[in-house]
Design a protein around this motif. Structure first.
Motif, short mmCIF file in Angstrom:
data_model
loop_
_atom_site.label_atom_id
_atom_site.label_comp_id
_atom_site.label_asym_id
_atom_site.label_seq_id
_atom_site.Cartn_x
_atom_site.Cartn_y
_atom_site.Cartn_z
N ASP A 207 0.82 -1.21 0.00
CA ASP A 207 0.00 0.00 0.00
C ASP A 207 0.86 1.26 0.00
N ALA A 208 2.00 1.21 0.70
CA ALA A 208 2.89 2.38 0.73
C ALA A 208 3.45 2.66 -0.66
N ILE A 209 3.82 1.62 -1.39
CA ILE A 209 4.37 1.80 -2.74
C ILE A 209 3.27 2.25 -3.70
N ALA A 210 2.08 1.65 -3.58
CA ALA A 210 0.97 1.99 -4.47
C ALA A 210 0.40 3.37 -4.20
N GLY A 211 0.58 3.87 -3.00
CA GLY A 211 0.10 5.20 -2.68
C GLY A 211 -1.31 5.25 -2.14
N LEU A 212 -1.92 4.10 -1.92
CA LEU A 212 -3.25 4.03 -1.28
C LEU A 212 -3.52 2.59 -0.86
N PRO A 213 -4.43 2.38 0.11
CA PRO A 213 -4.77 1.02 0.53
C PRO A 213 -5.39 0.25 -0.63
N SER A 214 -4.75 -0.83 -1.04
CA SER A 214 -5.21 -1.55 -2.21
C SER A 214 -4.89 -3.04 -2.19
N PHE A 215 -4.00 -3.47 -1.28
CA PHE A 215 -3.50 -4.83 -1.30
C PHE A 215 -4.64 -5.85 -1.14
N GLY A 216 -5.53 -5.61 -0.18
CA GLY A 216 -6.63 -6.55 0.02
C GLY A 216 -7.52 -6.67 -1.19
N ARG A 217 -7.81 -5.54 -1.84
CA ARG A 217 -8.65 -5.57 -3.04
C ARG A 217 -7.96 -6.30 -4.18
N LYS A 218 -6.66 -6.17 -4.27
CA LYS A 218 -5.91 -6.87 -5.31
C LYS A 218 -6.00 -8.39 -5.12
N LEU A 219 -5.86 -8.84 -3.87
CA LEU A 219 -5.96 -10.28 -3.62
C LEU A 219 -7.36 -10.80 -3.91
N ARG A 220 -8.37 -10.02 -3.56
CA ARG A 220 -9.74 -10.44 -3.88
C ARG A 220 -9.94 -10.54 -5.39
N ALA A 221 -9.37 -9.60 -6.12
CA ALA A 221 -9.48 -9.64 -7.58
C ALA A 221 -8.78 -10.86 -8.14
N ALA A 222 -7.60 -11.18 -7.62
CA ALA A 222 -6.86 -12.35 -8.10
C ALA A 222 -7.64 -13.64 -7.84
N ARG A 223 -8.25 -13.73 -6.67
CA ARG A 223 -9.04 -14.94 -6.37
C ARG A 223 -10.28 -15.03 -7.25
N LEU A 224 -10.88 -13.88 -7.56
CA LEU A 224 -12.04 -13.87 -8.45
C LEU A 224 -11.65 -14.34 -9.85
N VAL A 225 -10.49 -13.92 -10.32
CA VAL A 225 -10.00 -14.36 -11.63
C VAL A 225 -9.91 -15.88 -11.68
N LYS A 226 -9.33 -16.47 -10.65
CA LYS A 226 -9.22 -17.93 -10.62
C LYS A 226 -10.59 -18.59 -10.51
#
Length: 362
Positions: A122-141
């Motif tokens: 989140d610090a590198i991305a500049g906003l809280p996003s890590f949890g949403r990214k993991l949810r998106a990855a699981r949805l893709v699978k």
């Protein structure tokens, strides 16, 4: 007439993005989003790309899911016979949106993360996003797509490469792209704080090599070389204007995603067909083949291997796109790279020194 045709098209649908990654390869001047190609224009470009012989369409940005018409673009690409790949942060990939894209014919999804855990990512991305990214990855699978996980590596996350690989295993990704930062645009501006040390790279490469062997039957792992530490430069997209093309949000067509900085006449899909741009335009013919090469590239046995290196990197570092890529140890400008590497191995600049990518919202 060239006998080569593009294998893949990178469609940068928008430079808009909710993230502020300090290594972003988008231009530092992001332009006016009101000038972006319309959905109808993108559908025409997609059709012309298929007629030109392209096989793949990679939908990128910025964040391509910011385009409300992305489903129609995917549908047009699928109808034209192109293999479609969505390159996304994962933000905006709701179940409804994903199911629409699946029905439209989307073939593959690539999701990015910035680190192996929420705090640093989140610090590198500049906003809280890590949890949403993991949810998106699981949805893709869950929806049955092949999944690529992309992680851009640099000084601040390279030591996590082992846990990044573990994260990819837990997500059951099909392909893991460990991409050492390439220094253009925002990344070049932040190079002093992004370049890793030799020790970091050596440790990370050993971890990656072990993982490639251990997971070879379960996951493809791609290690994108940190070319500042290589003896010779990477081949420029398989050769300038040889196998790939990029269409920017505003319709300029380029031989690679970072060629927007090279001072060449622009070729735009609003003025010309994709065929004419590929075959005839000055921007695509400027550095095609090897006839343009100066010494030492002209007489080098590697000239048909790395094509003199990266034209964009040569311009970014020397101001002359026709010079030998300074990464090459034979380049007269090689000190520009070795000096940067020396500084990186002396200094340890904190994450706070990074300049975040700006938004282009009007």
């Amino acid at each position: 007439m060239s006998r080569l045709y593009p294998f893949g098209i990178l469609a940068e649908l928008t430079y808009g993005c909710p993230l502020h990654c300090p290594y972003c390869s988008n231009p530092r001047d992001l332009g006016d989003p009101r000038d972006e190609l319309s959905g109808a224009e993108w559908e025409r470009v997609v059709g012309e790309g298929a007629e030109l012989g392209a096989l793949q369409l990679h939908l990128s940005g910025g964040e391509p899911l910011l385009r409300r018409d992305i489903t129609a673009i995917v549908r047009a690409a699928s109808a034209a016979g192109l293999y479609t790949n969505l390159i996304t942060s994962g933000l905006g990939l709701s179940r409804r949106r994903a199911e629409e894209l699946r029905a439209a014919g989307l073939d593959h999804v690539q999701v990015s993360v910035q680190a192996a855990e929420a705090g640093l990512s989140d610090a590198i991305a500049g906003l809280p996003s890590f949890g949403r990214k993991l949810r998106a990855a699981r949805l893709v699978k869950e929806l049955g797509w092949p999944l690529t996980l992309n992680v851009v590596l640099h000084r601040h996350n390279l030591d996590q490469v082992g846990t990044i690989i573990e994260l990819a295993e837990s997500l059951e990704v099909d392909r893991l792209e460990l991409a050492n930062t390439q220094y253009y645009g925002w990344a070049l501006a932040n190079r002093a704080a992004l370049l890793p040390s030799r020790e970091q790279l050596a440790r990370a490469e050993a971890v990656v090599k072990d993982a490639v062997k251990r997971l070879r039957d379960r996951m493809e792992i791609i290690w994108v070389l940190p070319d500042y530490y290589e003896r010779y430069p990477k081949p420029c997209m398989g050769g300038w204007g040889a196998r790939q093309l990029t269409v920017t949000p505003y319709g300029d067509v380029l031989p690679c995603p970072t060629a927007h900085e090279v001072p060449l006449p622009r070729a735009n899909v609003r003025d010309h067909s994709l065929w004419w741009i590929w075959e005839e335009s000055p921007v695509f013919n400027a550095y095609r083949g090897t006839d343009w090469m100066p010494s030492p590239c002209r007489d080098c046995p590697r000239r048909d291997v790395d094509y003199g290196g990266c034209r964009c990197q040569a311009f970014a570092l020397t101001g002359d796109a026709a010079r030998t890529d300074p990464v090459c140890e034979l380049s007269r400008d090689h000190r520009l790279v070795t000096d940067a590497v020396t500084a990186a191995n002396i200094n340890d600049l904190p994450l706070a020194e990074l300049v975040p990518r700006r938004s282009n919202k009007s």
